[in-house]
Scaffold this active site. Sequence first.
Site, mmCIF file in Angstrom:
data_model
loop_
_atom_site.group_PDB
_atom_site.id
_atom_site.type_symbol
_atom_site.label_atom_id
_atom_site.label_comp_id
_atom_site.label_asym_id
_atom_site.label_seq_id
_atom_site.Cartn_x
_atom_site.Cartn_y
_atom_site.Cartn_z
ATOM 1 N N LYS A 72 -13.440 0.953 -2.593
ATOM 2 C CA LYS A 72 -14.442 1.228 -1.549
ATOM 3 C C LYS A 72 -15.587 2.066 -2.107
ATOM 4 O O LYS A 72 -16.752 1.802 -1.853
ATOM 5 C CB LYS A 72 -13.795 1.972 -0.366
ATOM 6 C CG LYS A 72 -12.941 1.105 0.549
ATOM 7 C CD LYS A 72 -12.494 1.902 1.780
ATOM 8 C CE LYS A 72 -11.640 1.066 2.715
ATOM 9 N NZ LYS A 72 -11.151 1.814 3.886
ATOM 10 N N GLU A 122 0.822 -1.218 0.000
ATOM 11 C CA GLU A 122 0.000 0.000 0.000
ATOM 12 C C GLU A 122 0.849 1.258 0.000
ATOM 13 O O GLU A 122 0.421 2.303 -0.478
ATOM 14 C CB GLU A 122 -0.903 0.002 1.241
ATOM 15 C CG GLU A 122 -2.374 -0.009 0.900
ATOM 16 C CD GLU A 122 -3.249 -0.118 2.133
ATOM 17 O OE1 GLU A 122 -4.148 -0.971 2.094
ATOM 18 O OE2 GLU A 122 -3.073 0.622 3.107
ATOM 19 N N HIS A 153 7.733 -26.869 -1.558
ATOM 20 C CA HIS A 153 7.106 -28.031 -2.204
ATOM 21 C C HIS A 153 5.975 -27.610 -3.143
ATOM 22 O O HIS A 153 5.243 -28.447 -3.644
ATOM 23 C CB HIS A 153 6.613 -29.008 -1.124
ATOM 24 C CG HIS A 153 7.755 -29.536 -0.310
ATOM 25 N ND1 HIS A 153 8.317 -30.777 -0.505
ATOM 26 C CD2 HIS A 153 8.487 -28.957 0.682
ATOM 27 C CE1 HIS A 153 9.324 -30.952 0.344
ATOM 28 N NE2 HIS A 153 9.444 -29.856 1.070
HETATM 29 O O1 PA5 Z 1 -4.547 1.219 4.922
HETATM 30 C C1 PA5 Z 1 -5.705 1.379 4.629
HETATM 31 O O2 PA5 Z 1 -6.192 2.463 4.405
HETATM 32 C C2 PA5 Z 1 -6.672 0.232 4.620
HETATM 33 O O3 PA5 Z 1 -6.157 -1.016 4.509
HETATM 34 C C3 PA5 Z 1 -7.449 0.355 5.902
HETATM 35 O O4 PA5 Z 1 -6.623 0.048 7.002
HETATM 36 C C4 PA5 Z 1 -8.660 -0.524 5.863
HETATM 37 O O5 PA5 Z 1 -9.392 -0.245 4.721
HETATM 38 C C5 PA5 Z 1 -9.522 -0.285 7.084
HETATM 39 O O6 PA5 Z 1 -9.904 1.052 7.157
HETATM 40 P P1 PA5 Z 1 -10.647 1.618 8.411
HETATM 41 O O7 PA5 Z 1 -9.748 1.476 9.589
HETATM 42 O O8 PA5 Z 1 -10.910 3.052 8.076
HETATM 43 O O9 PA5 Z 1 -11.902 0.813 8.580
#
Ligand code: PA5
Length: 444
Positions: A416, A281, A302
């Site tokens: 999202k 990310e 394996h």
């Molecule tokens: O890093 C990110 O933005 C995402 O992986 C969030 O952690 C994930 O979508 C969860 O988001 P939230 O904590 O707002 O529910």
Amino acid sequence: MAMVNVKTTYVEKTIKENAASLLGEVEKAHHTTLSKTGPGNEFLGWVDLPDRMDETLKAIETTAARLRSVADVLVVVGIGGSYLGAKAVLETLDGYFKKPSGMDVVFAGHHLSAAYMEELRDYLADKPFAINVISKSGTTTEPAVAFRFLKALLESKVGKAEAAERIVATTDATKGALRELAEREGYDTFVIDDDIGGRYSVFTPVGLLPVACRGHDVSGLLGGAKAMMKTLNEKGDTEALYRYVSTRQALYQAGRKVELFVYYEPKLSFVAEWWKQLFGESEGKDGKGLFVAGAAFTTDLHSLGQYLQDGERHLFETVVNVARPLSTLTVATDKDDLDNLNYLAGKSVHEVNERAMEGTLLAHAEGGTPSVVIELDRLDAPHVGGLLYFFMMACAVSGYVLGVNPFDQPGVEAYKQNMFALLEKPGFEDRGKALREKLSKQDD
Ligand code: PA5
């Protein structure tokens, strides 16, 4: 021995030379991170967080003790950065079969499997449980769906007032539906500060409350993170950090597009998952970034072994090796030796695993897959804390060397928003209409 060492024995000489030439840039990127002068600098609260957690830690331990006194199971509801940190620490510190004395901790809201939720309901049927619902934005669909289900389940079992005592929300200080809901229902809450993104939140209540509920050494975990923070940022002992960052960037520049996180101790499986989110990310944007994946060795030798030895040469391995044995178990002598295994008799299984690792490192290097080895002295709470902090700093510095903002995640938002639109969430009508038109024109 240092908490974390980085070895590049199994990387070609030219890559090591290129990595050395990147060290100036890496050092600059580290300073950019510490001086908070780079892109995304509003999300650098995690950098000195381990030093600022004393008060919050007390509150976390008090809440954990209270939840433990009323429930046997904690259901942690969250996804992505609101799930993987706690899961990584628990999987690493828990025994394989024997859990510590605290609560059983199970997770929900990290996917949309209806079957999982129904089976979780059945699992919880005869168990007193509590809920820690975690969402920074307070609007993420997966945890919201799971929480609605679990909240109703808990209220139907113990009544609304008692349920409110057993639910703790970890979310933004002011924004989001979860904050509003928590205040209306009178839940205890912990705050995720604005300056800490989900994937950097393991040392906030997001990661620490579930770990404390399970009964692990939260102070030790945080102490390890603090020690690593001081080593890297104050003492300037940056050799391991800079070597890891410069080598992975040199490998990327040389056409290695995939970094495979490899571990020989299966307890690290969710550290791999957490690491994937952290680096994937943070760096995967603007058409750039290593693709990150994980593999458990020797298990996956394996299945993936053939490819790693002999397939397309576009990847390298980052091997996390735990130096100290977790067990002294040895291979026994058998008088009949029908399985021809007596040549191993008296050797520890740890040693067999180590030889497997060395043999694999040599074979893969020979086949054209280089490896960076990150050696972790041992697998206890302080070392796990130190390792996670090490990776967070490596990720920030690496992102700056790559030329991206390591703290945003515009790509996560895209899916999202589409999901909201397709599910007809109010406010997303136009996007929903456009998407449905697109879907109707799709070929088979
Ligand atoms: O890093 C990110 O933005 C995402 O992986 C969030 O952690 C994930 O979508 C969860 O988001 P939230 O904590 O707002 O529910």
